[in-house]
Motif scaffolding. Sequence first.
Motif, PDB file in Angstrom:
ATOM      1  N   ARG A  41       0.868  -1.162   0.006  1.00  8.73           N
ATOM      2  CA  ARG A  41      -0.048   0.121  -0.038  1.00  8.73           C
ATOM      3  C   ARG A  41       0.770   1.269   0.087  1.00  8.73           C
ATOM      4  O   ARG A  41       0.949   1.833   0.937  1.00  8.73           O
ATOM      5  N   PRO A  42       1.371   1.766  -1.109  1.00  9.72           N
ATOM      6  CA  PRO A  42       2.320   2.786  -1.212  1.00  9.72           C
ATOM      7  C   PRO A  42       1.739   3.911  -0.737  1.00  9.72           C
ATOM      8  O   PRO A  42       2.299   4.797   0.121  1.00  9.72           O
ATOM      9  N   ALA A  43       0.560   4.351  -0.713  1.00 11.78           N
ATOM     10  CA  ALA A  43      -0.253   5.472  -0.264  1.00 11.78           C
ATOM     11  C   ALA A  43      -0.185   5.392   1.301  1.00 11.78           C
ATOM     12  O   ALA A  43      -0.132   6.600   1.722  1.00 11.78           O
ATOM     13  N   VAL A  44      -0.271   4.261   1.878  1.00 14.40           N
ATOM     14  CA  VAL A  44      -0.469   4.145   3.368  1.00 14.40           C
ATOM     15  C   VAL A  44       0.884   4.607   3.668  1.00 14.40           C
ATOM     16  O   VAL A  44       1.196   5.330   4.667  1.00 14.40           O
ATOM     17  N   MET A  45       2.103   3.986   3.211  1.00 16.07           N
ATOM     18  CA  MET A  45       3.543   4.267   3.539  1.00 16.07           C
ATOM     19  C   MET A  45       3.943   5.762   3.547  1.00 16.07           C
ATOM     20  O   MET A  45       4.641   6.218   4.264  1.00 16.07           O
ATOM     21  N   GLU A  46       3.476   6.319   2.320  1.00 16.48           N
ATOM     22  CA  GLU A  46       3.878   7.941   1.927  1.00 16.48           C
ATOM     23  C   GLU A  46       3.342   8.513   3.044  1.00 16.48           C
ATOM     24  O   GLU A  46       3.802   9.553   3.633  1.00 16.48           O
ATOM     25  N   ASN A  47       2.074   8.243   3.475  1.00 15.56           N
ATOM     26  CA  ASN A  47       1.319   8.910   4.582  1.00 15.56           C
ATOM     27  C   ASN A  47       2.028   8.739   6.036  1.00 15.56           C
ATOM     28  O   ASN A  47       1.817   9.699   6.735  1.00 15.56           O
ATOM     29  N   ALA A  48       2.175   7.701   5.900  1.00 13.80           N
ATOM     30  CA  ALA A  48       2.961   7.378   7.410  1.00 13.80           C
ATOM     31  C   ALA A  48       4.242   8.195   7.523  1.00 13.80           C
ATOM     32  O   ALA A  48       4.619   8.853   8.582  1.00 13.80           O
ATOM     33  N   ALA A  49       4.997   8.287   6.341  1.00  8.80           N
ATOM     34  CA  ALA A  49       6.139   9.106   6.320  1.00  8.80           C
ATOM     35  C   ALA A  49       5.912  10.390   6.590  1.00  8.80           C
ATOM     36  O   ALA A  49       6.448  11.231   7.364  1.00  8.80           O
ATOM     37  N   ALA A  71       9.822  -0.560  -4.018  1.00  5.12           N
ATOM     38  CA  ALA A  71       8.665   0.086  -3.980  1.00  5.12           C
ATOM     39  C   ALA A  71       8.448   1.069  -2.507  1.00  5.12           C
ATOM     40  O   ALA A  71       7.793   2.048  -2.448  1.00  5.12           O
ATOM     41  N   VAL A  72       8.465   0.325  -1.490  1.00  4.87           N
ATOM     42  CA  VAL A  72       8.531   0.893  -0.294  1.00  4.87           C
ATOM     43  C   VAL A  72       9.457   2.182   0.006  1.00  4.87           C
ATOM     44  O   VAL A  72       9.211   3.246   0.293  1.00  4.87           O
ATOM     45  N   LEU A  73      10.698   1.945  -0.792  1.00  6.95           N
ATOM     46  CA  LEU A  73      11.781   3.149  -0.425  1.00  6.95           C
ATOM     47  C   LEU A  73      10.962   4.143  -1.282  1.00  6.95           C
ATOM     48  O   LEU A  73      11.092   5.306  -0.940  1.00  6.95           O
ATOM     49  N   GLY A 379       4.074 -13.547  -4.353  1.00  6.16           N
ATOM     50  CA  GLY A 379       3.670 -12.415  -5.444  1.00  6.16           C
ATOM     51  C   GLY A 379       4.069 -11.028  -4.490  1.00  6.16           C
ATOM     52  O   GLY A 379       3.721 -11.047  -3.431  1.00  6.16           O
ATOM     53  N   ILE A 380       4.044 -10.099  -5.245  1.00  4.21           N
ATOM     54  CA  ILE A 380       4.054  -8.959  -4.864  1.00  4.21           C
ATOM     55  C   ILE A 380       3.370  -7.839  -5.658  1.00  4.21           C
ATOM     56  O   ILE A 380       3.379  -7.898  -6.943  1.00  4.21           O
ATOM     57  N   VAL A 381       2.402  -7.234  -5.078  1.00  3.38           N
ATOM     58  CA  VAL A 381       1.271  -6.383  -6.087  1.00  3.38           C
ATOM     59  C   VAL A 381       1.168  -5.101  -5.193  1.00  3.38           C
ATOM     60  O   VAL A 381       1.124  -5.124  -3.927  1.00  3.38           O
ATOM     61  N   GLU A 382       0.654  -3.910  -6.027  1.00  2.00           N
ATOM     62  CA  GLU A 382       0.489  -2.640  -5.251  1.00  2.00           C
ATOM     63  C   GLU A 382      -0.871  -2.752  -5.262  1.00  2.00           C
ATOM     64  O   GLU A 382      -1.753  -3.041  -6.250  1.00  2.00           O
TER      65      GLU A 382
END
Length: 400
Positions: A41-49, A71-73, A379-382
């Motif tokens: 969940r890229p948006a969730v990590m971006e928001n946490a940062a 993708a996390v970084l 698997g890895i998916v966004e």
Amino acid sequence: MTDIRFRGAVSGPRRTAEKLPRSVDALIARLRPEEPVHCLRPAVMENAARSFLAAFPGETLYAVKCNPEPAVLRALWRGGVRRFDCASIGEVRLVRSMFADAAIHFMHPVKPRGAIREAWQRHGVRDFVLDSAEELAKLLEETGEGRGLVVRLALPKGGAMYDLSGKFGAQPANAVALLRTARPHAAMLGVSFHVGSQCLEPAAYARAIALAASVIREAGVAVDLLDVGGGFPVAYPDIVPAPLADFCGAIADAVKANRLQGLALWAEPGRALVAAGTSVVLQVQHRRGLELFVNDGVYGALSDAGAPGFRFPVRLLRDSSATELPFAFFGPTCDSADRMAGPFLLPADVAEGDWIEVGQLGAYGASLRTAFNGFDKAGIVEVADAPLLMTPGYEMTKAA
Ligand SMILES: *Cc1c(COP(=O)(O)O)cnc(C)c1O
């Protein structure tokens, strides 16, 4: 729309050309996967940062070991993270290959000489942690003018779920001596500590800061930086930590009370920035009473659910009106230690073939997977879903 990669713990990514849905339910209905699927969940990590950077009264370094997935970084970078706490030359190379402008700090107190040299000469790393006279000597030999030296202070065992007090850190008297010896050789001199991971007590930071202040006073040399490490907690079932603001407030108050306002202030969060950012979808392969045999376990992304005994939020990926029962999981390997006691609350009619989503696995989940017993494919998916659990202080402020 997005794509999916299947890969082993030790092999490179494999992409499908297929465009996939951005919701976990639709995705699993389409794929019907027999291998675990990591839902980022890229948006969730971006928001946490963004939340952490806004709340913390200093600079934020992301502890890369927690989850080094590119993708996390990238998500954290979009959230404003520009500094990275790396512990190995592999992490240094990864971050530098992705972000030419990132500040990289080498925060492992015991480093190979070649790693120090490469970080210093080729990747622009200037700041290095040490906790012994031997490491200091190594750093003085392998680096040059302009180096930053950070003395890692040992802390007494605290109340964190993961105690980190046994391995690294100089005892106060040694830290005093190291600060004095290092001062003439350091363009920037700092003190750091780590209160332990998933630390639920804001006062633990205040106590550590008071100890750091006494060491700095005793050393009698100018110190430029206080680094309060990681340990910031997230929510798990039955654990709702104090809001992030309480931790940041306790730190700011302790800095003031100990007259350390003149120092730069850093934190090195890992778990707090990325835990909510990944869930893993498991499939039930067999049911034996209240035990479910699932396709990932302690040698995969669920290491913390094994011996460390973490409980994770779970969700059955189909409608059921059955009452919830407490289940334990067995992972796929032949080791009977591959068991996760939970309990994980799931509808009583959960059965072979069902999919279960397990949340809060973005921290120390994927990064701890092994290839043991051939169960390394995942698997890895966004996806764009909300996280399964929300930690106070990290509420989504921006639509995904
Ligand atoms: C692991 C680690 C961190 C991150 O810890 P979290 O508990 O995930 O926040 C930060 N600093 C150092 C030195 C570490 O070893």
